[in-house]
Structure formats: C-alpha cells, structure tokens
Enzyme design. Structure first.
Site, PDB file in Angstrom:
ATOM      1  N   VAL A  43      -8.570  -9.859  -3.464  1.00 15.49           N
ATOM      2  CA  VAL A  43      -7.916  -8.547  -3.486  1.00 15.49           C
ATOM      3  C   VAL A  43      -7.465  -8.128  -2.084  1.00 15.49           C
ATOM      4  O   VAL A  43      -6.320  -7.728  -1.880  1.00 15.49           O
ATOM      5  CB  VAL A  43      -8.859  -7.482  -4.106  1.00 15.49           C
ATOM      6  CG1 VAL A  43      -8.315  -6.075  -3.894  1.00 15.49           C
ATOM      7  CG2 VAL A  43      -9.011  -7.751  -5.583  1.00 15.49           C
TER       8      VAL A  43
ATOM      9  N   THR B 109     -13.770  -2.663  -7.052  1.00 15.46           N
ATOM     10  CA  THR B 109     -14.136  -2.040  -8.327  1.00 15.46           C
ATOM     11  C   THR B 109     -15.557  -1.493  -8.210  1.00 15.46           C
ATOM     12  O   THR B 109     -16.494  -2.256  -7.967  1.00 15.46           O
ATOM     13  CB  THR B 109     -14.064  -3.079  -9.460  1.00 15.46           C
ATOM     14  OG1 THR B 109     -12.734  -3.595  -9.493  1.00 15.46           O
ATOM     15  CG2 THR B 109     -14.425  -2.473 -10.796  1.00 15.46           C
TER      16      THR B 109
ATOM     17  N   GLU C 125      -7.768  -1.526  -8.186  1.00 17.97           N
ATOM     18  CA  GLU C 125      -6.779  -2.602  -8.190  1.00 17.97           C
ATOM     19  C   GLU C 125      -6.775  -3.271  -9.562  1.00 17.97           C
ATOM     20  O   GLU C 125      -7.822  -3.612 -10.087  1.00 17.97           O
ATOM     21  CB  GLU C 125      -7.123  -3.614  -7.089  1.00 17.97           C
ATOM     22  CG  GLU C 125      -6.112  -4.722  -6.951  1.00 17.97           C
ATOM     23  CD  GLU C 125      -4.680  -4.195  -6.897  1.00 17.97           C
ATOM     24  OE1 GLU C 125      -4.365  -3.421  -5.980  1.00 17.97           O
ATOM     25  OE2 GLU C 125      -3.882  -4.534  -7.791  1.00 17.97           O
TER      26      GLU C 125
ATOM     27  N   GLU D 151      -5.709 -12.510 -10.944  1.00 17.58           N
ATOM     28  CA  GLU D 151      -5.591 -13.720 -10.136  1.00 17.58           C
ATOM     29  C   GLU D 151      -4.558 -14.635 -10.797  1.00 17.58           C
ATOM     30  O   GLU D 151      -4.475 -14.715 -12.013  1.00 17.58           O
ATOM     31  CB  GLU D 151      -6.948 -14.412 -10.028  1.00 17.58           C
ATOM     32  CG  GLU D 151      -7.868 -13.618  -9.125  1.00 17.58           C
ATOM     33  CD  GLU D 151      -9.277 -14.183  -9.047  1.00 17.58           C
ATOM     34  OE1 GLU D 151      -9.468 -15.374  -9.344  1.00 17.58           O
ATOM     35  OE2 GLU D 151     -10.183 -13.408  -8.693  1.00 17.58           O
TER      36      GLU D 151
ATOM     37  N   GLY E  31     -10.816 -18.274 -27.819  1.00 16.78           N
ATOM     38  CA  GLY E  31     -11.167 -19.400 -26.949  1.00 16.78           C
ATOM     39  C   GLY E  31     -12.657 -19.441 -26.662  1.00 16.78           C
ATOM     40  O   GLY E  31     -13.473 -19.012 -27.500  1.00 16.78           O
TER      41      GLY E  31
ATOM     42  N   CYS F 289     -14.467 -10.672 -12.463  1.00 16.30           N
ATOM     43  CA  CYS F 289     -14.324  -9.257 -12.826  1.00 16.30           C
ATOM     44  C   CYS F 289     -14.937  -8.896 -14.179  1.00 16.30           C
ATOM     45  O   CYS F 289     -15.892  -8.119 -14.229  1.00 16.30           O
ATOM     46  CB  CYS F 289     -12.850  -8.865 -12.802  1.00 16.30           C
ATOM     47  SG  CYS F 289     -12.194  -8.884 -11.133  1.00 16.30           S
TER      48      CYS F 289
ATOM     49  N   ARG G  90     -15.509 -18.520 -10.241  1.00 19.98           N
ATOM     50  CA  ARG G  90     -16.638 -17.613 -10.430  1.00 19.98           C
ATOM     51  C   ARG G  90     -16.783 -17.276 -11.918  1.00 19.98           C
ATOM     52  O   ARG G  90     -15.822 -16.914 -12.571  1.00 19.98           O
ATOM     53  CB  ARG G  90     -16.438 -16.337  -9.601  1.00 19.98           C
ATOM     54  CG  ARG G  90     -16.549 -16.607  -8.105  1.00 19.98           C
ATOM     55  CD  ARG G  90     -16.304 -15.365  -7.291  1.00 19.98           C
ATOM     56  NE  ARG G  90     -14.907 -15.006  -7.213  1.00 19.98           N
ATOM     57  CZ  ARG G  90     -14.436 -13.969  -6.505  1.00 19.98           C
ATOM     58  NH1 ARG G  90     -15.268 -13.197  -5.839  1.00 19.98           N
ATOM     59  NH2 ARG G  90     -13.150 -13.702  -6.470  1.00 19.98           N
TER      60      ARG G  90
HETATM   61  P1  NAD Z   1     -14.007 -11.773  -2.634  1.00 20.85           P
HETATM   62  O1  NAD Z   1     -15.430 -12.158  -2.712  1.00 20.85           O
HETATM   63  O2  NAD Z   1     -12.945 -12.791  -2.859  1.00 20.85           O
HETATM   64  O3  NAD Z   1     -13.709 -11.107  -1.196  1.00 20.85           O
HETATM   65  C1  NAD Z   1     -14.539 -10.181  -0.583  1.00 20.85           C
HETATM   66  C2  NAD Z   1     -14.367 -10.350   0.918  1.00 20.85           C
HETATM   67  O4  NAD Z   1     -15.038  -9.272   1.581  1.00 20.85           O
HETATM   68  C3  NAD Z   1     -15.001 -11.642   1.462  1.00 20.85           C
HETATM   69  O5  NAD Z   1     -14.056 -12.379   2.196  1.00 20.85           O
HETATM   70  C4  NAD Z   1     -16.165 -11.145   2.342  1.00 20.85           C
HETATM   71  O6  NAD Z   1     -16.409 -11.985   3.451  1.00 20.85           O
HETATM   72  C5  NAD Z   1     -15.645  -9.778   2.752  1.00 20.85           C
HETATM   73  N1  NAD Z   1     -16.697  -8.856   3.203  1.00 20.85           N
HETATM   74  C6  NAD Z   1     -17.900  -8.602   2.640  1.00 20.85           C
HETATM   75  N2  NAD Z   1     -18.581  -7.693   3.382  1.00 20.85           N
HETATM   76  C7  NAD Z   1     -17.786  -7.368   4.432  1.00 20.85           C
HETATM   77  C8  NAD Z   1     -17.934  -6.499   5.536  1.00 20.85           C
HETATM   78  N3  NAD Z   1     -19.040  -5.759   5.702  1.00 20.85           N
HETATM   79  N4  NAD Z   1     -16.929  -6.411   6.426  1.00 20.85           N
HETATM   80  C9  NAD Z   1     -15.798  -7.159   6.265  1.00 20.85           C
HETATM   81  N5  NAD Z   1     -15.610  -8.011   5.234  1.00 20.85           N
HETATM   82  C10 NAD Z   1     -16.598  -8.102   4.329  1.00 20.85           C
HETATM   83  O7  NAD Z   1     -13.840 -10.572  -3.670  1.00 20.85           O
HETATM   84  P2  NAD Z   1     -12.518 -10.143  -4.477  1.00 20.85           P
HETATM   85  O8  NAD Z   1     -12.342 -11.010  -5.648  1.00 20.85           O
HETATM   86  O9  NAD Z   1     -11.423  -9.955  -3.504  1.00 20.85           O
HETATM   87  O10 NAD Z   1     -12.979  -8.719  -5.022  1.00 20.85           O
HETATM   88  C11 NAD Z   1     -13.130  -7.609  -4.176  1.00 20.85           C
HETATM   89  C12 NAD Z   1     -13.280  -6.369  -5.032  1.00 20.85           C
HETATM   90  O11 NAD Z   1     -12.088  -6.153  -5.791  1.00 20.85           O
HETATM   91  C13 NAD Z   1     -14.418  -6.451  -6.040  1.00 20.85           C
HETATM   92  O12 NAD Z   1     -14.983  -5.176  -6.193  1.00 20.85           O
HETATM   93  C14 NAD Z   1     -13.701  -6.850  -7.316  1.00 20.85           C
HETATM   94  O13 NAD Z   1     -14.393  -6.440  -8.463  1.00 20.85           O
HETATM   95  C15 NAD Z   1     -12.406  -6.099  -7.182  1.00 20.85           C
HETATM   96  N6  NAD Z   1     -11.291  -6.684  -7.939  1.00 20.85           N
HETATM   97  C16 NAD Z   1     -11.141  -8.029  -7.984  1.00 20.85           C
HETATM   98  C17 NAD Z   1     -10.059  -8.565  -8.671  1.00 20.85           C
HETATM   99  C18 NAD Z   1      -9.883 -10.055  -8.773  1.00 20.85           C
HETATM  100  O14 NAD Z   1      -9.100 -10.488  -9.603  1.00 20.85           O
HETATM  101  N7  NAD Z   1     -10.547 -10.843  -7.948  1.00 20.85           N
HETATM  102  C19 NAD Z   1      -9.140  -7.723  -9.324  1.00 20.85           C
HETATM  103  C20 NAD Z   1      -9.309  -6.350  -9.213  1.00 20.85           C
HETATM  104  C21 NAD Z   1     -10.396  -5.841  -8.530  1.00 20.85           C
END
Ligand code: NAD
Length: 462
Positions: free
Chosen positions: A12, A121, A151, A155, A273, A280, A347
């Site tokens: 994200v 989220t 958001e 993906e 499926g 998420c 994941r």
């Molecule tokens: P991710 O694990 O890919 O990325 C999180 C990043 O945050 C990592 O690179 C980590 O190193 C960094 N981080 C953690 N603690 C930190 C800190 N103190 N300072 C700086 N960086 C730090 O996670 P994601 O998939 O990007 O998801 C992030 C959020 O967005 C979650 O809450 C998720 O539920 C939400 N979200 C994800 C998606 C998706 O499709 N992946 C869609 C919508 C919402």
C-alpha cells in the site's frame, strides 16, 4: 502541490507514494526496513505490480524520495500517511503496535500543524487512540488532525485502483483537515489527471472523475472493515452454494452467472474456488468480528464466513485424496502459489496452506508461479521444487493442481499437458476450465461446485 510523507513502503505505502508523486505531490516514502529503503533508492522494485516500475522510474529522485528517517520526514511535511502493517494477533484482533509506534514518533517530531492519515486498515476507534497518543506525548495544545482514508486497492491492479478509484473515502472530523486532504486528491476528483496525456492508462469503464465521500473518522474506519467483510462474505456465500451444487449435480458457474446478473448482486466475487486468502480478507474479517465483540455486538455471520472459507480447503484436500487415494510419495504438479493471480503476495495463500498439508502427508511437490516463487522459497525453502513454466510442472506428475487464478493458467495447451502427465488428472481449485474441454483432451477433471462426472469417469478408468 503538497509535501507528503508516506510511512511504510509495502504494497500500500509504495503504491500510494508513487501515485501521489504521479499526481504532482512531493513525497517522502519512509520505512524502518533500511535494506528495503536501500533497494528502493537503487531503483529496485520490491513488489510485482503493473505500472509500478514505470511510476517509480518516472518520479524517483525527482518528486519521490525514500528515507529511513521518520523524524526528518515528519518535520518536512504537513501531511503524513500511515501505511504500516496491521497484522492479526492470536485472538483475531488487529495488532496496532506498528501504528502506535509511528504515531508516537510523529508526535515527538511535531513542528507545526500536521494531518495524520490512517491509510492502514484499522478498527473503529483507532483515530481516537492516535489522538490520545499524540496528546499524551506532546500535550493538549499540539496542533494536528487525524483523518481516516482507507485504501481499497487490490494487489495486481493496485496502481490503476489508486488512480481510478470507485470512490475516495475521507473520514475527517475537522474542516481544515478535510480541505487539505481534498487538495491531495484534487487531480483525481476534478478529473484533471485523466486528461494528462502521460497518465497511467485507464481501466475499462473508468469515469471522468473520482467521487470523494466525506464522512466522520469512525464511519470511514467502519466502511473499510465492512467492505472487506462483505466481499469475503460474497466469496464464502458462493462457495457454500458450490457445495450444494456438488451434492445435487448442478453447475456453480451457471448458478453464479444467473445470480450475478442481477444488478442488485453483481457478478464480481461470485467465483467459487478454494477460498479467499491474502493479507487483507482473513485478517480484516477476524478483526471486524473482534471489534464488534468489543463493542458489545456478536457478529456471528462473520464466524460463518470464516468457517466456510476454512472448510473450502478441507473439501479440496478431500477431493485430492479421492482422486489419488494415498498421498505419500505421490508426485504432484502445482500451478500457482500466490493468493490470487497478478501478484507475488503469498500471505495467507490457500495454495501455500494446501501445499503444506500435502507435504505433511508425504507428497512431492513441484510448483510454478509467474511471480511468487521467490517469496515461496523464503517460506518453504527446498521442501518443494520449482519449475520454469507450467508444462515442466506437469512432466511425469501423478496429477496437476491449479491453485491460483493466473490468466496464463487458463489458456494452457491441454493436449500437450495430457501427454506430459503420468496420469491425466487435473484438480482445479479455481474453475479455470470446463469439464468438456478437459475431457475432450483426455484429461480427468475435478473442480469446485460442478458435476462430479469426471470423477466418476476417473474411477472407472482406474
Ligand atoms: P506490508 O507488510 O507490505 O508493508 C508494511 C510496511 O511498513 C513494511 O515495509 C514495514 O517495514 C513498514 N513498517 C512497519 N513499521 C514501520 C515503522 N515503524 N516505520 C516505518 N515503516 C514501518 O503491508 P501492506 O500490504 O502494504 O499493508 C499495509 C496496510 O494497508 C495494512 O493495514 C493493510 O491491511 C492495508 N491494506 C492492504 C492492502 C493490500 O492489498 N495489501 C489493501 C488495502 C489496505
């Protein structure tokens, strides 16, 4: 244009940072994983997303920079997006410790009015908690607002989803913060971005401007959880119907088409499926269930959604056993490791969970995925072997398993596949083919929610 910090450079954060730079803002993307920051600075693209390499190339070192220093970034921006992980705890609640630690670090470095935006989220009330942390750290007279801006990107199509959203939800309890975040998204809400000749190409059906829905922070937090829970419910619903189809000899693909063509229901997320996965839906459904409980409401419907999702994998394992009898020493070809097509994210992938069960029962696995093999190696090491393409997976295998809905798995040369397999058995957890086309090519086909005729035929053959 605004000066923005995005905290977190994951799926994200990195996409948001690149897209905000694309909209003309000056963005610092911060991560505490310094190796990742270095890779990003060198120009590497750590995730598989369409158009992301192009956007990073276009804006890196120009409007987009990467940093390991949150204090510095906070001091130089007035708008800070928090996009760090909110993984599940053992009890199903969201682990908000990363969000809290970022909020505290922001508070320690306040040097004027800031808008802190929850992009991660998070459960309802998180905005209140962030406010509390800010005030406890810096005192009641510090100047800031907390906004929830969930958001909805998926993906695989994350860049397009960010730039051509169905809606932008802004949960702001102060007009000042609402106005500032309104400016951030203005190129999308005014439609200005869509007339830029260098824009990322629009998906089919994109409209001329993105609607912005302004709500309170609590409503916005609930919108995100409720949306994901609803989509997960649609998947579990159709999977439950698929199970009835199997019992009565009906075809779930026909049923889905018939149900989904009702405008009130819609065809999306009605694909039967092996269940939903990813970073998420599983965690968000259980976090929503947990927060509802904490608020005094037992959201039992969500228990059923999670249970049906789990059972879907168990049922597929049963199909594999029915087709192959014992699994010890069997050589199985697996197509797909990612939790869905077009991403390298494994994941909570149903494919990985199934592979782990198959390994536990002594099967030998050879797998192929167009994007997720590197990440799978990090988790499974050399417990499985990897092929270079779909056909190599099938060579000499006792059966072929399709576990991820990559487009390229839906257009294989079935005749060739049939020749490569030791036994002509295909177990398709994603319903990418029809039984007819499989059988015409001499393949015995087991899928989800469709007549078990192939299985009967298979029993006769063996
Ligand atoms: P991710 O694990 O890919 O990325 C999180 C990043 O945050 C990592 O690179 C980590 O190193 C960094 N981080 C953690 N603690 C930190 C800190 N103190 N300072 C700086 N960086 C730090 O996670 P994601 O998939 O990007 O998801 C992030 C959020 O967005 C979650 O809450 C998720 O539920 C939400 N979200 C994800 C998606 C998706 O499709 N992946 C869609 C919508 C919402």
């Amino acid at each position: 244009m605004e000066k923005i910090t995005v905290v977190g450079s994951g799926y994200v954060g990195l996409v948001a940072a690149a897209c905000l730079a694309e909209l003309g803002h000056s963005v610092i993307c911060v991560d505490n994983d310094l190796a990742r920051v270095e890779r990003l600075r060198r120009g590497e693209v750590p995730i598989h997303e369409q158009f992301l390499p192009e956007l990073l190339m276009r804006h890196r070192g120009n409007r987009l920079e990467f940093s390991g220093s949150l204090p510095q970034a906070v001091r130089s921006s007035s708008i800070i997006f928090i996009a760090v992980g909110t993984p599940p705890k053992e009890n199903g609640e969201a682990d908000l410790s990363y969000v809290e630690s970022v909020a505290r670090e922001i508070a320690q470095n306040l040097n004027g009015y800031k808008v802190i935006i929850e992009k991660s989220t998070v459960p309802v009330y998180t905005s209140d908690w962030i406010r509390r942390v800010m005030v406890l750290t810096r005192g009641a007279d510090c100047e800031f607002d907390v906004v929830s801006n969930p958001e909805f990107l998926r993906e695989g199509t994350a860049v397009m989803d960010f730039l051509y959203p169905d809606r932008i939800v802004v949960g702001a309890d102060s007009p000042r913060a609402a106005a500032l975040i309104g400016q951030v998204y203005e190129p999308l809400t005014s439609g200005k971005y869509y007339s830029n000749p260098d824009r990322v190409p629009e998906p089919d059906g994109a409209s001329g401007s993105a609607p912005l829905i302004l709500t309170t922070a609590k409503s916005a937090e609930l919108i995100k959880h409720a949306s994901n829970a609803f989509l997960a419910m649609k998947i579990s619903f159709i999977n439950a119907v698929a199970n009835i189809c199997e019992e009565v000899g009906a075809d779930i693909e026909q049923v889905s088409r018939g149900v989904g063509s009702d405008n009130r229901i819609g065809p999306r997320f009605l694909r039967a499926g092996i269940g939903y996965g990813g970073s998420c839906f599983p965690k968000d459904v259980s976090a929503f269930r947990a927060v509802a409980h904490e608020c005094g409401y037992e959201f039992d419907l969500l228990d059923a959604v999670m249970r049906i999702n789990e059972e879907q994998r168990t049922r597929f394992m049963k199909k594999i056993r029915t087709a192959l009898w014992t699994l010890k020493g069997k050589k199985l070809g697996v197509l797909g490791l990612a939790f869905k097509g077009r991403t390298d994210d494994i994941r909570e992938s149903p494919a990985i969970a199934l592979i782990q069960q198959l390994l536990a029962e002594g099967a030998n696995i050879r797998a192929f995925d167009p994007a997720a093999m590197e990440r799978t190696k990090e988790v499974l090491g050399d417990r499985i072997s990897f092929a270079e393409n779909s056909y190599q997976v099938a060579e000499g295998a006792d059966a072929l398993l399709i576990l991820t809905d990559w487009e390229e798995f839906a257009s294989l040369d079935l005749k060739h596949l049939q020749k490569l397999l030791k036994y002509p058995i295909v177990l398709d957890g994603r319903n990418l083919y029809t039984a007819e086309e499989m059988e015409q090519n001499g393949l015995l086909y087991v899928s989800v929610g469709r007549k078990p005729s192939a299985l009967k035929q298979f029993v006769k053959v063996v």
